[in-house]
Design a protein around this motif. Sequence first.
Motif, PDB file in Angstrom:
ATOM      1  N   PRO A 197      -6.868  10.346  -5.870  1.00  0.00           N
ATOM      2  CA  PRO A 197      -8.224  10.803  -5.665  1.00  0.00           C
ATOM      3  C   PRO A 197      -9.220  10.040  -6.522  1.00  0.00           C
ATOM      4  N   GLY A 198     -10.448   9.953  -6.057  1.00  0.00           N
ATOM      5  CA  GLY A 198     -11.565   9.493  -6.880  1.00  0.00           C
ATOM      6  C   GLY A 198     -11.659   8.013  -7.105  1.00  0.00           C
ATOM      7  N   LEU A 199     -11.037   7.205  -6.301  1.00  0.00           N
ATOM      8  CA  LEU A 199     -11.158   5.757  -6.528  1.00  0.00           C
ATOM      9  C   LEU A 199     -12.545   5.290  -6.125  1.00  0.00           C
ATOM     10  N   PRO A 200     -13.061   4.309  -6.826  1.00  0.00           N
ATOM     11  CA  PRO A 200     -14.400   3.819  -6.457  1.00  0.00           C
ATOM     12  C   PRO A 200     -14.383   3.252  -5.051  1.00  0.00           C
ATOM     13  N   ALA A 201     -15.404   3.594  -4.331  1.00  0.00           N
ATOM     14  CA  ALA A 201     -15.476   3.140  -2.949  1.00  0.00           C
ATOM     15  C   ALA A 201     -15.862   1.679  -2.907  1.00  0.00           C
ATOM     16  N   GLY A 202     -15.642   1.096  -1.747  1.00  0.00           N
ATOM     17  CA  GLY A 202     -16.132  -0.266  -1.558  1.00  0.00           C
ATOM     18  C   GLY A 202     -15.220  -1.346  -2.077  1.00  0.00           C
ATOM     19  N   GLN A 203     -14.103  -1.004  -2.626  1.00  0.00           N
ATOM     20  CA  GLN A 203     -13.185  -2.040  -3.083  1.00  0.00           C
ATOM     21  C   GLN A 203     -12.111  -2.194  -2.030  1.00  0.00           C
ATOM     22  N   GLN A 204     -12.021  -3.334  -1.481  1.00  0.00           N
ATOM     23  CA  GLN A 204     -10.990  -3.537  -0.469  1.00  0.00           C
ATOM     24  C   GLN A 204      -9.717  -4.122  -1.071  1.00  0.00           C
ATOM     25  N   VAL A 205      -9.928  -5.246  -1.727  1.00  0.00           N
ATOM     26  CA  VAL A 205      -8.755  -5.882  -2.320  1.00  0.00           C
ATOM     27  C   VAL A 205      -8.757  -5.617  -3.827  1.00  0.00           C
ATOM     28  N   VAL A 206      -7.630  -5.119  -4.296  1.00  0.00           N
ATOM     29  CA  VAL A 206      -7.540  -4.829  -5.723  1.00  0.00           C
ATOM     30  C   VAL A 206      -6.222  -5.374  -6.262  1.00  0.00           C
ATOM     31  N   THR A 207      -6.115  -5.369  -7.590  1.00  0.00           N
ATOM     32  CA  THR A 207      -4.830  -5.629  -8.218  1.00  0.00           C
ATOM     33  C   THR A 207      -4.270  -4.282  -8.662  1.00  0.00           C
ATOM     34  N   LEU A 208      -3.087  -4.015  -8.224  1.00  0.00           N
ATOM     35  CA  LEU A 208      -2.458  -2.740  -8.550  1.00  0.00           C
ATOM     36  C   LEU A 208      -1.528  -2.945  -9.730  1.00  0.00           C
ATOM     37  N   GLY A 209      -1.614  -2.045 -10.701  1.00  0.00           N
ATOM     38  CA  GLY A 209      -0.721  -2.176 -11.849  1.00  0.00           C
ATOM     39  C   GLY A 209       0.185  -0.967 -11.947  1.00  0.00           C
ATOM     40  N   VAL A 210       1.464  -1.212 -12.123  1.00  0.00           N
ATOM     41  CA  VAL A 210       2.389  -0.095 -12.352  1.00  0.00           C
ATOM     42  C   VAL A 210       3.403  -0.513 -13.391  1.00  0.00           C
ATOM     43  N   ARG A 211       3.600   0.339 -14.386  1.00  0.00           N
ATOM     44  CA  ARG A 211       4.525  -0.001 -15.469  1.00  0.00           C
ATOM     45  C   ARG A 211       5.963   0.143 -14.991  1.00  0.00           C
ATOM     46  N   PRO A 212       6.809  -0.734 -15.505  1.00  0.00           N
ATOM     47  CA  PRO A 212       8.218  -0.634 -15.112  1.00  0.00           C
ATOM     48  C   PRO A 212       8.796   0.761 -15.385  1.00  0.00           C
ATOM     49  N   GLY A 213       8.317   1.383 -16.458  1.00  0.00           N
ATOM     50  CA  GLY A 213       8.840   2.699 -16.794  1.00  0.00           C
ATOM     51  C   GLY A 213       8.338   3.793 -15.875  1.00  0.00           C
ATOM     52  N   ASP A 214       7.294   3.495 -15.096  1.00  0.00           N
ATOM     53  CA  ASP A 214       6.750   4.506 -14.196  1.00  0.00           C
ATOM     54  C   ASP A 214       7.345   4.419 -12.801  1.00  0.00           C
ATOM     55  N   ILE A 215       8.336   3.534 -12.642  1.00  0.00           N
ATOM     56  CA  ILE A 215       8.999   3.417 -11.340  1.00  0.00           C
ATOM     57  C   ILE A 215      10.337   4.147 -11.433  1.00  0.00           C
ATOM     58  N   ALA A 216      10.542   5.108 -10.545  1.00  0.00           N
ATOM     59  CA  ALA A 216      11.804   5.855 -10.576  1.00  0.00           C
ATOM     60  C   ALA A 216      12.629   5.520  -9.339  1.00  0.00           C
ATOM     61  N   PHE A 217      13.919   5.734  -9.480  1.00  0.00           N
ATOM     62  CA  PHE A 217      14.819   5.492  -8.339  1.00  0.00           C
ATOM     63  C   PHE A 217      15.177   6.820  -7.694  1.00  0.00           C
ATOM     64  N   GLY A 218      15.119   6.862  -6.379  1.00  0.00           N
ATOM     65  CA  GLY A 218      15.448   8.119  -5.728  1.00  0.00           C
ATOM     66  C   GLY A 218      16.100   7.890  -4.380  1.00  0.00           C
ATOM     67  N   ALA A 219      16.296   8.976  -3.689  1.00  0.00           N
ATOM     68  CA  ALA A 219      16.927   8.878  -2.370  1.00  0.00           C
ATOM     69  C   ALA A 219      15.917   8.431  -1.321  1.00  0.00           C
ATOM     70  N   THR A 220      14.665   8.796  -1.560  1.00  0.00           N
ATOM     71  CA  THR A 220      13.625   8.378  -0.617  1.00  0.00           C
ATOM     72  C   THR A 220      12.561   7.611  -1.388  1.00  0.00           C
ATOM     73  N   GLY A 221      11.715   6.932  -0.647  1.00  0.00           N
ATOM     74  CA  GLY A 221      10.629   6.183  -1.305  1.00  0.00           C
ATOM     75  C   GLY A 221      10.518   4.797  -0.729  1.00  0.00           C
ATOM     76  N   LEU A 222       9.874   3.919  -1.449  1.00  0.00           N
ATOM     77  CA  LEU A 222       9.675   2.560  -0.963  1.00  0.00           C
ATOM     78  C   LEU A 222      10.995   1.790  -0.995  1.00  0.00           C
ATOM     79  N   PRO A 223      11.357   1.156   0.098  1.00  0.00           N
ATOM     80  CA  PRO A 223      12.623   0.411   0.106  1.00  0.00           C
ATOM     81  C   PRO A 223      12.486  -0.923  -0.626  1.00  0.00           C
ATOM     82  N   ALA A 224      13.510  -1.189  -1.433  1.00  0.00           N
ATOM     83  CA  ALA A 224      13.497  -2.459  -2.176  1.00  0.00           C
ATOM     84  C   ALA A 224      14.923  -2.933  -2.374  1.00  0.00           C
ATOM     85  N   THR A 225      15.084  -4.240  -2.710  1.00  0.00           N
ATOM     86  CA  THR A 225      16.429  -4.774  -2.965  1.00  0.00           C
ATOM     87  C   THR A 225      16.543  -5.216  -4.418  1.00  0.00           C
ATOM     88  N   VAL A 226      17.742  -4.989  -4.953  1.00  0.00           N
ATOM     89  CA  VAL A 226      17.998  -5.384  -6.332  1.00  0.00           C
ATOM     90  C   VAL A 226      18.356  -6.861  -6.373  1.00  0.00           C
TER      91      VAL A 226
END
Lengths: 298, 370, 279
Positions: free
Chosen positions: B272-301
């Motif tokens: 919620p609450g992201l500034p409007a009008g930004q189309q292309v952004v750089t997304l940042g996510v810390r390695p520690g904030d990524i969890a592994f689960g049964a569902t979610g974004l598919p990725a390969t090791v």
Amino acid sequence: MRSTSGAGPTQARLEERFALRLMLPSLAVLALTTTVPILYLCWTSLQNINPSMTFMNGFAGAGNYVQMVDDDRFWNSLRLTLIYTTSTVVLQVVIGLALAVTISELKHGQGLARLVAILPIVLAPVVVGLYFRTLILTPAFGMFDYLTVSLGLGSHNWLGDPSLALLSVIAIHTWQWTPFSFLVLLAALAALPADIYEAAKMDRASAVRRFWHITLPMLRPAIVVVVILRMTVALSAFAAIFAATGGGPGTATEILNLYAYRTSFNELQIGYGAALAVTLLVITLATTFMLFRLRRAS
Amino acid sequence: MTTPKSRENRLGEVALRGIGKRFGGFQALDGIDLVIRPGEFFSLLGPSGSGKTTTLRIIAGLEVPDSGAVYVDGRDVTHVSPGDRDAAMVFQSYALYPHMSVRGNIAFPLRMVNTKREEIERQVQQAAERVGIGHLLDRRPGQLSGGQQQRCALARALVRSPRLFLLDEPLSNLDARLRMQTRTELKQLQRALDVTAIYVTHDQEEAMSLSDRMAIFMDGRIVQTGTPEEVFGRPATASIAGFLGSPPMNLLEAKLLPDAIEVAGQLLPLPPGLPAGQQVVTLGVRPGDIAFGATGLPATVELSELLGDSVIVDLRLGGVAVKARSYQVRRFAEGEAVHLQIDPAKLHFFSPTGQRLDPHPGAGHATDGD
Amino acid sequence: MIGRLAGRLAGAATLIVFLGCWTFPVVWGAVTSLKTERDVLAYPPIAAFAPTLANYADVLQGSNSILPNLKSSAILTVATTLITMAFAVPAAYALARLRLRARRPLGFYILATQMLPPIGLVIPYFLIFSQLSLLNTYSGLIVVYVSFSLPFAIWMLVSYFEEIPREMEEAALIDRASRFRAMWYIILPQVGGGISVALVFVFLNAWNEFLFAVVLGGRTVRPVTVAMFNFISLEQTQWARVSAAALIAMAPVILLGVLAQRHIVKGLTFGAVKGVSRQ
């Protein structure tokens, strides 16, 4: 990183003032004892000064220099200086390098070689000249002459024969100073990184190839330093030749500075002697300047 | 060494205003403003050549700035000599005097102000014992180990109860284990003495663990100032985000759609609450904030590094390289297919120019600075 | 295998030739000095003879004694060395370690003074000294000796001063030392080795000096290098005595050379080796 701008008035200026205070005594001494006499030398070269014939004294303008141009003895001394300087320097470097390369490979004896190398270097050149003149090169007496006789090459007047005298003084100078170049190059060789040679050996380079393509180029800075130092010494070499031949026989070993000496103090033509000295000074400075340029370029 | 109570008006507050410094054609510092509070452990963090060491040297008095001023406890010391600033410094190379014993080294600053001999002996002994080299006083620096030399440098700096305690990468010459140990001791020492410490380092872990606050330097400018939590939790630019943390934050190109985020060929729910009008952004996510689960974004090791108490996994998420860190340690097989779960609240957003984008007021607040 | 053996032999042979060639003159001089003048004249030269110290006795105590000359040399050399070092050490420190806008030109100037051929200085000195009655005086000659020793000493010392890490002065300044105290207590003690090396070379060059001594000295101020010629005249050469005199004259420098050999080798090779290993 160091600041190159003296932006802070107090600190940088204090440091500079301190530095100048430390240097000032030496600078004053040097200015007084070298720059002033050199200026006086130039002035003298424009005069006729003869202590024994004072009636001839007076301003000569460029007269001494004009005289020099027509003076065969001057050109002779110039030629001799060139021969003497180049041959002694070349011989020192070549022989010194050969010795350094050979002896650096030895497991034992390097320390002894270094000790022995110091001996000729610490002797006074005048004593060396004297030694050679008396005990080594005197015909029918000296040890070197004895050696040549024993080898069937006969006895010669090494220092008294005009055709041999120059060779002899070159040999004397080379004898005394080759150990210097030997020591410097020996140390330089020891400082070369070993892993480059190991890489070369793995690349199957022969010993000669390794020397030519690796050792020699890497020794270049050291060789240049040796050349610069020895060249300035050779240009002003005096005592050894003076003791061995006095510049003779005749003018056979009369390099420029000996000519200047004889003119000033034997023939008492101090003005002309000064002019000769000025010429030597110019030649020395020019040569040194060129050599430094070469060094900068390498 | 004097106790904290006698500090009186020697608080050790430092202010830098508009400092600029040039070396030949190179602008080393460009408009540095900084306030360091008394008793703070303040780090100057940044890559090599960013200007942090120059700033420290200007505070010490070893360099004079081309523009701007340095204030210590309200006094303009910009042109004051280093010896008159009541600041002590530990150099990266320690700069111990090799021809003097440890005792001689520590005693030197006291000798220079003509302290009485008995007083010198007492203080030297005290300082040496404080850092644990009381038994080495008669040795020469050349006879000490790296860690002991470092302590000797510390003792020499602290024996005079300075107003400012300046440190130029003092731990970089120590091996990793010694570094950890000494780090803790340094912090304890500073706390006990209640002296303002200014610490230069390129090691963000060091800065994070030691500082009360820090300033991040890049290309001669300060790009963010704040506590470790502020800087780590809300990095002001993408470069800072990519510099801090180990492994550092993953930075991915993303597109903001009206009701989702498109990144690496996947869709993520829009916070919620992201500034409007930004189309292309750089997304940042810390390695520690990524969890592994049964569902979610598919990725390969691609690769996994077991660190004992955690595991770092190199992943391919829709063709983009991403690192994740998990404390549920297990072996990951190469080529294994996994599912990543990312909490949208833990995402960082940066504009195409690298500036931090914060959600509108109400959903959080944007501040960075002291 | 054979190649290596041949190489070893060549190496050993070179060493022997080298040692022989460069020690021979001095050794032969020593041998000659122990012969009587008659034995000396024997040709082919004899190796077996009855040694005598008469030459040394004569050279030291006889009518042509070189004892006063040894004293002359000692005074000149010691005074020159002390004065030169006193001036050179601070100057080298300033040149090597302090920020000075004029550093480059001053450095070149000092270097240039070292390049001057002595004959160019001897002539004006002769004229100046004759006018100021400074010929044959210690003060005059010491000034001249210092003038050629100083630039050399400064340049030797500069390279040693440069070896000390930059942070030394900075640490000292932060430790509340003045610039002078930083130099005195922190830097100078660390260049002890360099000072010794420079000292040895200044001493050697002063002791061995000839040209200035022969032109500007005289009856009283006459170092051994000049006194050598006492035993040589147009009529005859007193071979054995010359050898004895030469050996005595060279004894101090040979002794210094042997004792300080590490210093000497270091001093000679310092600049050159830096150039090599810097690549």
